[in-house]
Every structure is written in structure tokens, then in C-alpha cells.
Design a protein around this motif. Structure first.
Motif, short mmCIF file in Angstrom:
data_model
loop_
_atom_site.label_atom_id
_atom_site.label_comp_id
_atom_site.label_asym_id
_atom_site.label_seq_id
_atom_site.Cartn_x
_atom_site.Cartn_y
_atom_site.Cartn_z
N HIS A 265 7.26 122.17 -33.01
CA HIS A 265 6.03 121.38 -32.93
C HIS A 265 6.05 120.56 -31.64
O HIS A 265 6.53 119.43 -31.62
CB HIS A 265 5.89 120.47 -34.15
CG HIS A 265 5.86 121.22 -35.46
ND1 HIS A 265 4.81 122.04 -35.83
CD2 HIS A 265 6.77 121.29 -36.46
CE1 HIS A 265 5.06 122.57 -37.02
NE2 HIS A 265 6.25 122.13 -37.41
N ARG B 55 3.70 119.11 -30.12
CA ARG B 55 2.87 117.91 -30.21
C ARG B 55 3.67 116.71 -30.69
O ARG B 55 3.48 115.59 -30.20
CB ARG B 55 1.69 118.15 -31.15
CG ARG B 55 0.71 116.98 -31.25
CD ARG B 55 -0.51 117.38 -32.04
NE ARG B 55 -0.15 117.81 -33.39
CZ ARG B 55 -1.05 118.20 -34.31
NH1 ARG B 55 -2.32 118.25 -33.99
NH2 ARG B 55 -0.65 118.55 -35.50
N LEU B 56 4.60 116.91 -31.63
CA LEU B 56 5.43 115.81 -32.10
C LEU B 56 6.34 115.29 -31.00
O LEU B 56 6.57 114.09 -30.89
CB LEU B 56 6.27 116.26 -33.31
CG LEU B 56 5.50 116.58 -34.60
CD1 LEU B 56 6.46 117.04 -35.68
CD2 LEU B 56 4.70 115.37 -35.07
N HIS B 57 6.86 116.18 -30.17
CA HIS B 57 7.69 115.76 -29.05
C HIS B 57 6.90 114.91 -28.07
O HIS B 57 7.41 113.90 -27.55
CB HIS B 57 8.26 116.99 -28.33
CG HIS B 57 9.32 117.71 -29.08
ND1 HIS B 57 10.65 117.43 -28.95
CD2 HIS B 57 9.23 118.71 -30.00
CE1 HIS B 57 11.37 118.22 -29.74
NE2 HIS B 57 10.53 119.02 -30.39
N TYR C 177 4.13 113.12 -28.72
CA TYR C 177 3.83 111.83 -29.36
C TYR C 177 5.04 110.91 -29.29
O TYR C 177 4.93 109.73 -28.95
CB TYR C 177 3.42 112.04 -30.82
CG TYR C 177 2.07 112.67 -31.02
CD1 TYR C 177 1.13 112.69 -30.00
CD2 TYR C 177 1.73 113.28 -32.23
CE1 TYR C 177 -0.11 113.27 -30.18
CE2 TYR C 177 0.48 113.86 -32.42
CZ TYR C 177 -0.42 113.86 -31.40
OH TYR C 177 -1.65 114.43 -31.57
N ARG C 178 6.22 111.46 -29.64
CA ARG C 178 7.42 110.62 -29.63
C ARG C 178 7.77 110.17 -28.22
O ARG C 178 8.18 109.03 -28.01
CB ARG C 178 8.60 111.38 -30.24
CG ARG C 178 9.89 110.57 -30.17
CD ARG C 178 11.03 111.28 -30.86
NE ARG C 178 12.27 110.51 -30.67
CZ ARG C 178 13.17 110.79 -29.73
NH1 ARG C 178 12.98 111.81 -28.90
NH2 ARG C 178 14.26 110.06 -29.61
N SER D 255 7.96 105.82 -33.63
CA SER D 255 8.79 106.85 -33.03
C SER D 255 9.86 107.34 -34.00
O SER D 255 10.10 108.55 -34.13
CB SER D 255 9.46 106.31 -31.75
OG SER D 255 10.38 107.22 -31.22
N ILE E 182 8.38 109.58 -36.65
CA ILE E 182 8.13 110.91 -36.11
C ILE E 182 9.43 111.71 -36.07
O ILE E 182 9.46 112.91 -36.37
CB ILE E 182 7.48 110.82 -34.71
CG1 ILE E 182 6.05 110.28 -34.83
CG2 ILE E 182 7.46 112.20 -34.04
CD1 ILE E 182 5.36 110.09 -33.51
N ARG F 242 10.25 113.36 -39.27
CA ARG F 242 9.55 114.63 -39.47
C ARG F 242 10.13 115.73 -38.59
O ARG F 242 10.23 116.89 -39.00
CB ARG F 242 8.06 114.46 -39.17
CG ARG F 242 7.31 113.58 -40.16
CD ARG F 242 5.82 113.57 -39.87
NE ARG F 242 5.25 114.92 -39.91
CZ ARG F 242 3.98 115.20 -39.64
NH1 ARG F 242 3.15 114.22 -39.29
NH2 ARG F 242 3.54 116.44 -39.69
N MET F 243 10.54 115.37 -37.38
CA MET F 243 11.01 116.36 -36.42
C MET F 243 12.34 116.99 -36.84
O MET F 243 12.58 118.17 -36.57
CB MET F 243 11.15 115.73 -35.03
CG MET F 243 9.84 115.29 -34.41
SD MET F 243 10.06 114.37 -32.86
CE MET F 243 10.60 115.68 -31.76
N GLU G 117 13.04 120.70 -35.73
CA GLU G 117 13.49 120.70 -34.34
C GLU G 117 15.01 120.50 -34.27
O GLU G 117 15.60 119.85 -35.13
CB GLU G 117 12.80 119.58 -33.55
CG GLU G 117 11.32 119.40 -33.88
CD GLU G 117 10.50 120.62 -33.55
OE1 GLU G 117 10.49 121.03 -32.38
OE2 GLU G 117 9.84 121.17 -34.47
#
Length: 294
Positions: free
Chosen positions: A67, A69-71, A73-74, A164, A167, A170-171, A175
Motif C-alpha cells: 500500500h 499510499r500508507l507510506h 501518508y506516514r 503516524s 498508520i 496498519r502497515m 509491509e
């Protein structure tokens, strides 16, 4: 050979994170006397990528990014938290800035329910409240006569850092640790470079030593946070991060000759008490669940 439960491992990594955060706090406070905080943030991100990213890639399992997008955002939240936090450390006493950073566990516990769907037990909520009350005892808000921009920066840093970490929670499900570790500094460094150029400063010999220690402490904290949130829920490990205040107080005494006053000692006792209470309650609950299992 004695093995840790998932909760024990998470708590241990949280303590290690506090050690890394203390090292980073001391280094930023020292460097800020001669360098702009924006330059410190950029050098920190660049050195992490150059020095530690190759090690993570060799020892890790590669860059598994599911993902993107999560990277992103963080990384943006990390950039915001670093700039706000380093600015606060540059303009506030380290104890006062650290106390304000302690809003992060409170934000984390509260937002873990709507963002992650974690159940928040009453004991956890009470531990966070009591721990934050201990931080307020140290801060003594009734004696503050002027509201400084740096105080707002510290509070905003706590909020960004809490988001952060959630997130990251979730990662870690999809990841790799290496990708989480590397993507944050890369994105934060890219965002920081345009801000650092107008106030650019090449570190001197002594500043390089402090900068390398800063990278070591910040990296230790980041890696420990990832491992802690991989092993347990955000609400459970939040109270353990209050140990950072104790470590900062010890570092402030030996490095900056700052002697803790009565309020600092009382507040630290309250914080440690809250941490021990939640640890005890979680241990009892886990033992009860284990005994009830077939």
C-alpha cells in the motif's frame, strides 16, 4: 530458556524506544544552539537513508510495498512531526518539551478505536489519564504566563506522531519492516530539502558527532516503535512510553546539569505508577484468558 509473550516483547520494545528518543532529544537540543531545526531534520533523514537503509535491506526481507499510499501518508506525517518536534526542542527546555510530547500516547489510545477498531478497556483509559496528569504536574500549567509558539508546535508534533504510529500499526500487517523503516525518512527528506536550503549549514566536526548520535537514537526509536506495534495493540503499549520522561530527566541531570524539582519527581512517580498498573492489569487479563482457553 524464558520466552516473552507478545505483550512482554511489545513493552520491551517500547522501553527501548524511550532510550532512543532520549538520545535524540539530547542531541537535537544540543545541535539547535548552532543549527536551524530544519537543517537538522534534513541531515537526520539523509544520514538514515545513506547509513542505515543498506543495512536494513541486507538484513531484512527486502522492500515489500503493498500500500504505497500508507507510506506516503506516514512520510508526510513524519516530516511534520520532526519539524514541529525539533522546533519545540530548540526553543523549550527539554523537560517541558518532552512533557508536551506525552500527549501522543493519549492521542494514540483515543484514536486507536475509530481508526483501527481496537477495543479500549477502562483500565487503559484510566492509565493514560493518570499518566497525562503526572505530565501536567511536571508542566505546572498554572505557572505559565505566556503561550509560546513552541508549545503549540510540541502539541501538534504529538498529534502527528500519534497518527503516524497508528498508520504503522496498519502497515505492519502487509509491509516489510525494511520498507516501513526506509520510506519514512526518504519522503520526509524530500519534503524537508526545500525548507532547509534557505538556512543551510554544513555541520562542523563536533556537530557531526552529535548528528550521528541523533541518527542512531532516532533510528533505534523508529525501529523499536515498528516492532512494538507489530507485537501488541496501540492502547496497551501507550503507557510504557511515559518512561521517556524519566530517561530525559536523568539525561538532563548528567548532561545539562538540570536538577529535577519536587514537581518533576512527583509527576514521574505518578507516571511510573500508571505504567505499572496497566502492565499488571494486562498480565492478569492475559492469564485469565489463557486459563479459560481449552
Amino acid at each position: 530458556m524464558v520466552s516473552f509473550s507478545a505483550g512482554g516483547r511489545a513493552a520491551s520494545w517500547a522501553v527501548v524506544s524511550c532510550v532512543g528518543a532520549t538520545i535524540m532529544t539530547v542531541c537535537v537540543h544540543e545541535l539547535a544552539s548552532s543549527m536551524d531545526s530544519r537543517v537538522i531534520v534534513f541531515w537526520r533523514c539523509l544520514l538514515i537513508v545513506l547509513l542505515l537503509a543498506p543495512v536494513m535491506l541486507v538484513r531484512g526481507k527486502g522492500l515489500r510495498i503493498v500500500h504505497l499510499r500508507l507510506h506516503i501518508y506516514r512520510g508526510l506525517l513524519m516530516a511534520a512531526a520532526l519539524h514541529l518536534g525539533f522546533y519545540a526542542l530548540a526553543h523549550l527546555p527539554i523537560a517541558q518539551a518532552t512533557v508536551l510530547f506525552f500527549l501522543a500516547p493519549a492521542f494514540t489510545t483515543v484514536m486507536a478505536w475509530p481508526l483501527l477498531g481496537e477495543k479500549i478497556r477502562l483500565q487503559r483509559i484510566m492509565a493514560v489519564i493518570v499518566g497525562f496528569a503526572g505530565a501536567l504536574i511536571i508542566l505546572r500549567p498554572g505557572q505559565i504566563r505566556e503561550v509560546e509558539v513552541a508549545m503549540f508546535a510540541a502539541i501538534a508534533c504529538a498529534f502527528c506522531f500519534a497518527l503516524s504510529l497508528l498508520i504503522v500499526k496498519r502497515m505492519v500487517k502487509t509491509e516489510s519492516t525494511s520498507s516501513i523503516f526506509i520510506s519514512g525518512p526518504v519522503i520526509a527528506g524530500i519534503c524537508t530539502f526545500p525548507l532547509a536550503v534557505p538556512v543551510w549549514h554544513d555541520p562542523t566536526g563536533a556537530e557531526w558527532v552529535w548528528m550521528l548520535l541523533l541518527v542512531a537514537g532516532g533510528s533505534l526509536r523508529m525501529f523499536s516503535d515498528i516492532r512494538a506495534y507489530r507485537d501488541s495493540e496501540a492502547g496497551f503499549i501507550a503507557p510504557f512510553f511515559y518512561l521517556r520522561l524519566v530517561f530525559v530527566g536523568i539525561a538532563g541531570y548528567f548532561i545539562f546539569a538540570e536538577v529535577p524539582d519536587g514537581s518533576t519527581l512527583l509527576g514521574s512517580a505518578v507516571i511510573i505508577g500508571a505504567m505499572l498498573f496497566i502492565a499488571y492489569r494486562e498480565a492478569v487479563l492475559r492469564k485469565r484468558i489463557s486459563s479459560d482457553s481449552p
